[in-house]
Design a protein around this motif. Sequence first.
Motif, PDB file in Angstrom:
ATOM      1  N   GLY A   1       0.801  -1.226   0.000  1.00  0.00           N
ATOM      2  CA  GLY A   1       0.000   0.000   0.000  1.00  0.00           C
ATOM      3  C   GLY A   1       0.831   1.274   0.000  1.00  0.00           C
ATOM      4  O   GLY A   1       0.316   2.366   0.231  1.00  0.00           O
ATOM      5  N   LEU A   2       2.094   1.122  -0.238  1.00  0.00           N
ATOM      6  CA  LEU A   2       2.968   2.300  -0.256  1.00  0.00           C
ATOM      7  C   LEU A   2       3.074   2.868  -1.668  1.00  0.00           C
ATOM      8  O   LEU A   2       2.901   2.150  -2.651  1.00  0.00           O
ATOM      9  N   GLN A   3       3.386   4.147  -1.756  1.00  0.00           N
ATOM     10  CA  GLN A   3       3.519   4.777  -3.054  1.00  0.00           C
ATOM     11  C   GLN A   3       4.965   5.125  -3.377  1.00  0.00           C
ATOM     12  O   GLN A   3       5.733   5.490  -2.501  1.00  0.00           O
ATOM     13  N   ILE A   4       5.259   4.999  -4.668  1.00  0.00           N
ATOM     14  CA  ILE A   4       6.594   5.360  -5.152  1.00  0.00           C
ATOM     15  C   ILE A   4       6.449   6.634  -5.991  1.00  0.00           C
ATOM     16  O   ILE A   4       5.576   6.682  -6.854  1.00  0.00           O
ATOM     17  N   PRO A   5       7.214   7.642  -5.805  1.00  0.00           N
ATOM     18  CA  PRO A   5       8.327   7.754  -4.859  1.00  0.00           C
ATOM     19  C   PRO A   5       7.927   8.350  -3.504  1.00  0.00           C
ATOM     20  O   PRO A   5       8.783   8.517  -2.648  1.00  0.00           O
TER      21      PRO A   5
END
Lengths: 345, 345
Positions: free
Chosen positions: A266-270
């Motif tokens: 569920g994390l976003q890059i960057p």
Amino acid sequence: MAFTIEDVARLAEVSKTTVSRVINDNSNVKSETKVRVLGAVRELGYTPNSIARALRIRKSNVVGVIIPRGIEYVFSDPFFPELIKGITTVLNLHNLNLHLVMSNSESEHRQAYSNLLKTKHIDGVILVCPRFDDKQYILKLRRASLPFVLVGRFPLEKVNYVGYDSKQGACSAVEHLIRLGYKQIGFISGSFDLIGGVDRFEGYKMALERHSLEYDSELVTKGDWTREGGYEAMCELLNKAKVPTAVFTANDQMAVGAVKAIKEKGLQIPKDMAMVGFGDTQLASYIEPSLTIVKEPTYEEGAMAAEMLVKLINDEEIKEPQVMLETKLIIRESCGSKMAKIMKG
Amino acid sequence: MAFTIEDVARLAEVSKTTVSRVINDNSNVKSETKVRVLGAVRELGYTPNSIARALRIRKSNVVGVIIPRGIEYVFSDPFFPELIKGITTVLNLHNLNLHLVMSNSESEHRQAYSNLLKTKHIDGVILVCPRFDDKQYILKLRRASLPFVLVGRFPLEKVNYVGYDSKQGACSAVEHLIRLGYKQIGFISGSFDLIGGVDRFEGYKMALERHSLEYDSELVTKGDWTREGGYEAMCELLNKAKVPTAVFTANDQMAVGAVKAIKEKGLQIPKDMAMVGFGDTQLASYIEPSLTIVKEPTYEEGAMAAEMLVKLINDEEIKEPQVMLETKLIIRESCGSKMAKIMKG
DNA sequence: TGTGTAAATGAAAACGATAACAAGAAGCCA
DNA sequence: TGGCTTCTTGTTATCGTTTTCATTTACACA
């Protein structure tokens, strides 16, 4: 049957020697005779038998290119075609032929080597991506006094190679992250049986040191160059107490796996995690977000290795026997550097 | 200098002939003598000079693999390495060597061909991805009565090839879309200088016909196998009065470009537009959403072509001179078929 | 013991080119 | 014209094998 030099000689009413002279050096042949011989050559459609010639002059105009066993996992994307293209372009220029040796197992590899060394039908060798344990083979090549060039740095005295600066490349990738303000920079390494695997790790540490960041083994996981390995390595990093805010992966395949792991979490890059990869795969530019990467100069490596080998074969002097090409940092979306640029400006 | 058969003969106190017999057929040699000769061979580390042998027996144990000029654009991803791997695996089995000919321009290509034909150091040829205009070269190969096998179907009588059924593959892709309920199915074609380009177009039309859907040229655009081409072709399709609800692209590269165009337009895949690609690139599985594709049996193609060539060289009978391998539909996310499956169940 | 056949070996030719050497032709000069 | 050099050509050996053919040896049998 195909015509031989003897047939040409008979037709042109000269000796084989004269025909040979016309075909090769042209030295001291009356122009009248030359015309007659060339006419006969054309009439019969004659071309010299390269094998007979090779036997006599002890030169086959063939160079061997050895692709190590089980190397596929490093052959992310266009590496292999690009390299071969670089090599063939130069070889074609010199009328040399390429003998490709590709082995799929250790035993095939060993056999391929000894065949190459023993059957004496090769003028030189290009050895692609040597592993540490290829040292024995490399020493054999040297003992056989067969000209050879490695594609990829190899830590051995006086060995000829064309490589690229993996360490510097890795360092520049990490420095890019550092410049953007990241401090907790993770590293997903490759395996250490390849020189590049070690170099990239060292480059990572060098960058930290240069910028007085402390090396923390908690931020480092060992991958195996594959996507799956990258995925698992990233999962591992994400589950640690101290989670990095940016990650450098030793190749693109692992980066792609890592991206998957990050997204699943569920994390976003960057935004939540910046990324830099290493390689020159299409993959890197096509996943979302597109990956900032350190690009290898693959085509140039192949071309320069071939050029060096040609010189070795012709007994020309090699000014620079150990060439290190530069890598190039290609900035895309995965580090949020566009934002950073704006901030700088 | 390296040792010759004469050195071995002297050491073993026999004639060259006997040594040759021991090394080759072993016929009629006293076991005692055999032991002595083998001992001498080992002691000197002797291996036969393959060039001298080739000259004498008129067989070089080398096969040429010709990669056409400017073919890179078809070499999406692992095609080239996979194919070569398939080829080498089989060749290694038969102790045959691979001579790779890669040409980067038409003139290099022509030269490569004539060299191959004329210098007589090759037992056979594998010609990869012939284009229509390679016909002249193929006829030359035939006239030279050099055994050869094509990788890729070629519309010529009695020519040996291993291909895959591009038409059937394309058809199954489109039928997949039809089964899922799509009726306005667009097609982004490749170029028509490659047989596969034509076949895929025909497969597309065949599927429509089978299911009584009318062919509509408004739904078809010509691409050029590249991502950029795919992007532009898709833009074109999207700007027409009649916009398709699903698209089949003739390769993966173009599919990736098309995906980009679709996303830029603010449309979603597969909700607003379903997609099927053709190829076996990593790319297809890694973009979002992952692409449903028709997979080419690349490794098998290489392996079977090599096997066929080996038979030709050994004058064995070829039962099936024109092999068509099956493609495989790999269902991923880009057609919404998971939903469809649930509906079916 | 002699004879015929099979087994085992070697000498010499051949594969198709180039290299070393020799020799004839041509040009130059006195 | 004779002697020297240079140009041009041919003869023969050679590269490292395999093949052909001949020869020697071994063995079985009458």
